[in-house]
Design a protein around this motif. Sequence first.
Motif, PDB file in Angstrom:
ATOM      1  N   ILE A   1      48.799  -8.399  11.669  1.00 37.17           N
ATOM      2  CA  ILE A   1      49.698  -9.539  11.416  1.00 37.17           C
ATOM      3  C   ILE A   1      49.202 -10.781  12.154  1.00 37.17           C
ATOM      4  O   ILE A   1      49.108 -11.871  11.571  1.00 37.17           O
ATOM      5  CB  ILE A   1      51.139  -9.193  11.843  1.00 37.17           C
ATOM      6  N   LEU A   2      48.881 -10.630  13.422  1.00 36.32           N
ATOM      7  CA  LEU A   2      48.462 -11.782  14.229  1.00 36.32           C
ATOM      8  C   LEU A   2      47.143 -12.371  13.730  1.00 36.32           C
ATOM      9  O   LEU A   2      46.980 -13.594  13.657  1.00 36.32           O
ATOM     10  CB  LEU A   2      48.343 -11.369  15.692  1.00 36.32           C
TER      11      LEU A   2
ATOM     12  N   ALA B   1      38.373  -9.709   4.929  1.00 37.63           N
ATOM     13  CA  ALA B   1      37.611  -8.535   5.367  1.00 37.63           C
ATOM     14  C   ALA B   1      38.214  -7.897   6.608  1.00 37.63           C
ATOM     15  O   ALA B   1      38.360  -6.668   6.684  1.00 37.63           O
ATOM     16  CB  ALA B   1      36.159  -8.937   5.631  1.00 37.63           C
ATOM     17  N   ILE B   2      38.589  -8.728   7.577  1.00 34.24           N
ATOM     18  CA  ILE B   2      39.156  -8.191   8.814  1.00 34.24           C
ATOM     19  C   ILE B   2      40.530  -7.572   8.549  1.00 34.24           C
ATOM     20  O   ILE B   2      40.840  -6.481   9.036  1.00 34.24           O
ATOM     21  CB  ILE B   2      39.264  -9.294   9.884  1.00 34.24           C
ATOM     22  N   SER B   3      41.347  -8.256   7.756  1.00 36.74           N
ATOM     23  CA  SER B   3      42.695  -7.753   7.463  1.00 36.74           C
ATOM     24  C   SER B   3      42.660  -6.470   6.647  1.00 36.74           C
ATOM     25  O   SER B   3      43.519  -5.593   6.809  1.00 36.74           O
ATOM     26  CB  SER B   3      43.500  -8.823   6.719  1.00 36.74           C
ATOM     27  N   ALA B   4      41.673  -6.368   5.749  1.00 32.69           N
ATOM     28  CA  ALA B   4      41.594  -5.205   4.858  1.00 32.69           C
ATOM     29  C   ALA B   4      40.760  -4.073   5.441  1.00 32.69           C
ATOM     30  O   ALA B   4      40.679  -3.000   4.834  1.00 32.69           O
ATOM     31  CB  ALA B   4      41.007  -5.628   3.511  1.00 32.69           C
TER      32      ALA B   4
ATOM     33  N   ILE C   1      46.316   4.814  10.274  1.00 33.97           N
ATOM     34  CA  ILE C   1      47.082   4.474   9.076  1.00 33.97           C
ATOM     35  C   ILE C   1      48.523   4.121   9.422  1.00 33.97           C
ATOM     36  O   ILE C   1      49.351   5.015   9.597  1.00 33.97           O
ATOM     37  CB  ILE C   1      47.074   5.616   8.047  1.00 33.97           C
ATOM     38  N   PRO C   2      48.856   2.861   9.543  1.00 33.55           N
ATOM     39  CA  PRO C   2      50.254   2.480   9.706  1.00 33.55           C
ATOM     40  C   PRO C   2      50.997   2.686   8.391  1.00 33.55           C
ATOM     41  O   PRO C   2      50.394   2.746   7.315  1.00 33.55           O
ATOM     42  CB  PRO C   2      50.186   0.980  10.061  1.00 33.55           C
ATOM     43  N   ILE C   3      52.291   2.780   8.461  1.00 30.95           N
ATOM     44  CA  ILE C   3      53.089   2.961   7.266  1.00 30.95           C
ATOM     45  C   ILE C   3      52.938   1.742   6.345  1.00 30.95           C
ATOM     46  O   ILE C   3      52.890   0.601   6.801  1.00 30.95           O
ATOM     47  CB  ILE C   3      54.576   3.174   7.646  1.00 30.95           C
ATOM     48  N   GLY C   4      52.815   1.999   5.051  1.00 24.40           N
ATOM     49  CA  GLY C   4      52.725   0.911   4.086  1.00 24.40           C
ATOM     50  C   GLY C   4      51.416   0.160   4.091  1.00 24.40           C
ATOM     51  O   GLY C   4      51.346  -0.963   3.576  1.00 24.40           O
TER      52      GLY C   4
ATOM     53  N   MET D   1      51.279   1.108  15.639  1.00 26.55           N
ATOM     54  CA  MET D   1      52.035  -0.126  15.858  1.00 26.55           C
ATOM     55  C   MET D   1      51.111  -1.240  16.343  1.00 26.55           C
ATOM     56  O   MET D   1      51.226  -2.390  15.912  1.00 26.55           O
ATOM     57  CB  MET D   1      53.154   0.112  16.871  1.00 26.55           C
ATOM     58  N   ILE D   2      50.196  -0.885  17.245  1.00 24.25           N
ATOM     59  CA  ILE D   2      49.260  -1.896  17.760  1.00 24.25           C
ATOM     60  C   ILE D   2      48.398  -2.437  16.630  1.00 24.25           C
ATOM     61  O   ILE D   2      48.193  -3.658  16.513  1.00 24.25           O
ATOM     62  CB  ILE D   2      48.381  -1.291  18.868  1.00 24.25           C
ATOM     63  N   LEU D   3      47.907  -1.553  15.773  1.00 21.47           N
ATOM     64  CA  LEU D   3      47.068  -1.994  14.660  1.00 21.47           C
ATOM     65  C   LEU D   3      47.865  -2.866  13.698  1.00 21.47           C
ATOM     66  O   LEU D   3      47.373  -3.896  13.221  1.00 21.47           O
ATOM     67  CB  LEU D   3      46.494  -0.785  13.916  1.00 21.47           C
TER      68      LEU D   3
END
Length: 469
Positions: free
Chosen positions: A56-57, A80-83, A109-112, A49-51
């Motif tokens: 998102i932020l 790069a950071i988001s991926a 690994i978050p869902i989705g 959840m934190i990740l």
Amino acid sequence: MTYTTFNFYVFLLITLVAYYIIPKAYRWLAILLANFCFIWFATESVSKMILFVATILISYAFGLLLRHNKKKSLLFSGIAISAMPLLLTRIIGFAEGRVPEGIVSKIIIPIGLSFYTMQIIAYLVDVYRGKIKPQVNVLKYALFISFFPQIIQGPIPRYDELSEQLSEGHDFDEKNLISGIQLIIWGFFLKFMIADKAGIVVDKIFDDYSSYKGLYIWIAGILYSLQLYTDFLGCVTLSQGIARLFGISLTDNFKRPYFADSIKDFWRRWHISLSSWLRDYIYIPLGGNRKGTNRKYVNLLVTFAVSGLWHGGGFKFIFWGMMHGVYQLVESMVPIFNKKYLGAKHLIRVLINFYFVMIAWIVFRADTLLAGLKMIYRMFCGFNPWILFDGAIYDLGLVQREWEVLILSLVVLFWVSRKQECGVVLREQFDKHGIVVRWAVYIIAILTVWVFGTYGFGYDATDFIYGGF
């Protein structure tokens, strides 16, 4: 909690009631809360959840920066950071067996992950290009990234397609309710009557492929092709039905891909949101077909390699992607595959295309690239058609009546798909009947799936396949 559990539909009912009873201007907040509740119930992991929230932020902040600062370095940094979490899982996939088993899924690994990462990249690129304005409300941005009906398996929405639908409150509409129920029933049919049943035979043969050869491998390859399609289509159909209950429309992700008569046509029909994403954000930026034939071929191969990497870390996924790239190169270079040579033989082209797609799916499904190649070899190592008549196929996990249900369900799927291919919208035809007839059919359909589907024969419903990519 997944789309096939009872708990999910209790959760969905509570969300729907909350959505329609609160003031219209604030209904999007009900969906936002539901999004994060769903993700928490599906993962039950604080680290994940934190990740997810951090991603998102960070991507939200980069979107705002890109509004006035169009530097490519800023765009590439945001991507790069988001991926990075997705890339890390893929890199570790190449080191299978050399890292502690399950460490990735337990930590990062978050869902989705694969799906929302693509959403974020498309969002940042579209902001950079000036195609869309960045969302200044961080909660509405989070609403778009986390929409619970489609976060597990897509489709992969673009910001300009979905954001406004999510933000505006929708009035209750009986047509949306009925349409949503129809889609949910059809999704259950695809999942329980076809995908899960076919998967029993597929697992039996793939998990012990060295014990099988000849027609057994053909059966496994064909059934896996159908399993993957109906599993993925079933999940997307459920996603569309659930979203429709809120008055939200999700784009179609499939257009009868096994009716395709070329690999190029197949990718216009299969996982459409991914195909269009790869075209818009990989193939065209590389130069597309604007820089000569040789460069076009290179761009095509790179794009399919990225497609393979998106599906998973490991050489078999890259190889699978490259197979489709090579298929398209051969189609464009070898005259015999041109439609003008086989123009009157559409069925032949469709069957040939399905065969090559199936061969690639065997590599995709096998535990390793070597295992996949060995299975393809074993397809031609034995001649044993008698297994269809001597009862041997009943040793593959399905008894006779289950095979009969599976085959009949495939006939129904083919009939429906054929009607759709001819432009017939069956739901519109069905809506012309009276309410008593319609609801009687709904109830019969639900009972049929319940009795003859996965649960009816005592099996537990499996997770959706693409949820693992």
